[in-house]
Design a protein around this motif. Structure first.
Motif, PDB file in Angstrom:
ATOM      1  N   VAL A  30       0.837  -1.208   0.000  1.00 46.74           N
ATOM      2  CA  VAL A  30       0.000   0.000   0.000  1.00 46.74           C
ATOM      3  C   VAL A  30       0.870   1.255   0.000  1.00 46.74           C
ATOM      4  CG1 VAL A  30      -1.717   1.316   1.308  1.00 46.74           C
ATOM      5  CG2 VAL A  30      -1.924  -1.162   1.119  1.00 46.74           C
ATOM      6  N   SER A  31       1.943   1.232   0.785  1.00 45.75           N
ATOM      7  CA  SER A  31       2.854   2.384   0.819  1.00 45.75           C
ATOM      8  C   SER A  31       3.474   2.628  -0.550  1.00 45.75           C
ATOM      9  CB  SER A  31       3.958   2.152   1.860  1.00 45.75           C
ATOM     10  OG  SER A  31       3.425   1.994   3.147  1.00 45.75           O
ATOM     11  N   THR A  34       0.690   3.972  -3.110  1.00 46.59           N
ATOM     12  CA  THR A  34       0.336   5.373  -2.866  1.00 46.59           C
ATOM     13  C   THR A  34       1.526   6.300  -3.092  1.00 46.59           C
ATOM     14  OG1 THR A  34       0.756   5.037  -0.483  1.00 46.59           O
ATOM     15  CG2 THR A  34      -1.522   4.855  -1.242  1.00 46.59           C
ATOM     16  N   ALA A  37       1.876   6.798  -6.957  1.00 48.50           N
ATOM     17  CA  ALA A  37       0.697   7.327  -7.649  1.00 48.50           C
ATOM     18  C   ALA A  37       0.950   8.702  -8.278  1.00 48.50           C
ATOM     19  CB  ALA A  37      -0.493   7.381  -6.689  1.00 48.50           C
ATOM     20  N   ILE A  62      -4.416  11.726  -2.408  1.00 47.98           N
ATOM     21  CA  ILE A  62      -3.632  10.481  -2.347  1.00 47.98           C
ATOM     22  C   ILE A  62      -3.017  10.316  -0.961  1.00 47.98           C
ATOM     23  CG2 ILE A  62      -1.545   9.348  -3.220  1.00 47.98           C
ATOM     24  CD1 ILE A  62      -2.195  10.637  -5.955  1.00 47.98           C
ATOM     25  N   CYS A  65      -5.769   9.322   1.438  1.00 48.00           N
ATOM     26  CA  CYS A  65      -6.120   7.903   1.241  1.00 48.00           C
ATOM     27  C   CYS A  65      -5.068   6.990   1.854  1.00 48.00           C
ATOM     28  CB  CYS A  65      -6.265   7.601  -0.245  1.00 48.00           C
ATOM     29  SG  CYS A  65      -7.726   8.341  -1.016  1.00 48.00           S
ATOM     30  N   ALA A  66      -3.801   7.345   1.669  1.00 42.03           N
ATOM     31  CA  ALA A  66      -2.721   6.544   2.246  1.00 42.03           C
ATOM     32  C   ALA A  66      -2.821   6.518   3.772  1.00 42.03           C
ATOM     33  CB  ALA A  66      -1.371   7.109   1.820  1.00 42.03           C
TER      34      ALA A  66
END
Length: 257
Positions: A30-31, A34, A37, A62, A65-66
């Motif tokens: 996930v890190s 993001t 992105a 972004i 969201c992260a």
């Protein structure tokens, strides 16, 4: 006591290492997603057609969201290891619990509260050394100083910075138990979890720091032999066992006083 806690942590994580490692892998994935992105927007040419304000808004979105994806995961991982330290069988429910809409802001709020306090302590302990370094650089550029004086100045600056780093690392151990306390008491606010952590770690910050540093050889071996997916779960579980012991002593002192 450190050896006992490490042995207990190793015993508790036995058979659960793969599940614990998967949490690290998810967090890393996930890190990474993001993090790249904004770069993907530039590579596809999408960012070039947008106004600066829209690009800024997208980057902030972004980042938001992260935060709401990663920070509840961190608290959920803490709850998972706390469940294991309580000698209960942990499950994904401990993680999903912190993704409920009413719980997610608490995970984000705790992380922000701890980090802001850490930044404050960093300013207190590092600014003197940075000011000395800036003064030395200014003297070299504007006036020029002898090599001996510069060496003495740099040595003093290094000493002040190292001393500041030591005191900073000791001080931030005050928040060592904050996430575990919130994981055990989900209804409390981040500020209360931090206050309880500060009280519980009083007089034990040095022990907590030394316990963490004792794992440095293990993480160094990750570069050579042992995979981090083995060391990280062991480290986290052992640290959680230490948190349980420190909080148990704090609770006993409250009831006996």
């Amino acid at each position: 006591m450190n050896s006992t806690l490490k042995l207990r942590g190793k015993a508790l994580i036995a058979g659960r290492g793969m599940r614990a490692s998967s949490m690290l892998l998810v967090s890393f994935t996930v890190s990474a997603l993001t993090g790249i992105a904004p770069a993907l927007l530039n590579l596809t040419g999408t960012a070039g057609s947008l106004t600066p304000w829209v690009r800024l808004s997208l980057n902030l979105l972004i980042l938001l969201c992260a935060a709401f994806l990663l920070l509840p995961l961190k608290l959920g991982c803490e709850a998972w290891f706390c469940c294991s330290a309580s000698e209960k069988e942990p499950s994904i429910l401990q993680i999903l619990y912190w993704y409920r809409p009413k719980r997610m802001p608490r995970g984000v709020g705790l992380w922000l509260a701890v980090r802001l306090r850490g930044l404050g302590w960093a300013a207190v302990f590092f600014l003197p050394g940075l000011a000395m370094a800036g003064g030395a650089a200014y003297a070299v550029i504007t006036e020029g100083i002898t090599r001996r004086l510069l060496l003495a100045f740099l040595s003093g600056t290094a000493l002040v910075l190292v001393t500041g780093a030591v005191f900073f690392l000791l001080t931030v151990q005050r928040y060592f138990l904050a996430a575990a306390i919130m994981a055990k008491q989900p209804a409390i606010k981040p500020g209360e979890a931090i206050r309880q952590s500060v009280r519980a770690t009083e007089g034990h910050c040095f022990a907590a720091l030394m316990f963490k540093l004792s794992f440095a050889p293990w993480f160094a071996l990750c570069l050579l032999v042992l995979p981090v997916f083995y060391v990280w779960p062991y480290y986290r579980q052992a640290c959680t066992c230490l948190k349980f012991e420190m909080y148990r002593r704090y609770e006993m002192s409250r009831y006996t006083s």
